[in-house]
Design a protein around this motif. Structure first.
Motif: not given
Length: 109
Positions: A18-28
């Motif tokens: 989940r932590r990575c998914a949130e970070a990836v969402e911010r990158v996108i």
């Protein structure tokens, strides 16, 4: 934003918590906001690999790699490299943040 929705459909993400998914969402969102829509249409996001920057299980940031155009997921070796970099970056980022806070505290009247 329309480009963000298209980017979300196009990315391939290996083993993400989940932590990575949130970070990836911010990158996108960052990429979609700062690149022209025409650029994203010409070079669509095909893969995103993100890892948290951790110091003693505390998240101090995130590191990510974005692949445009080439429709190929990141490999385990890619993930290991980004994780190795993040492991080395996290303590330095944390130290910089702490030192900056200390300087701010000592310079306050």
């Amino acid at each position: 934003m329309e480009a963000t929705e298209d980017a979300r459909r196009a990315w391939l993400l290996p083993r993400v918590d989940r932590r990575c998914a949130e970070a990836v969402e911010r990158v996108i969102e960052f990429v979609a906001e700062h690149l022209a829509i025409a650029t994203l249409q010409r070079f669509p996001i095909r893969a995103v690999l993100g890892v948290p920057l951790l110091v003693y299980e505390r998240v101090v940031g995130g590191a990510s790699v974005v692949r445009f155009s080439v429709d190929r997921p990141f490999t385990d070796q890619d993930e290991a490299l980004v994780l190795a970099c993040a492991t080395r970056i996290a303590p330095m980022l944390d130290l910089r943040t702490r030192l900056s806070s200390l300087v701010d505290e000592t310079t306050q009247p």
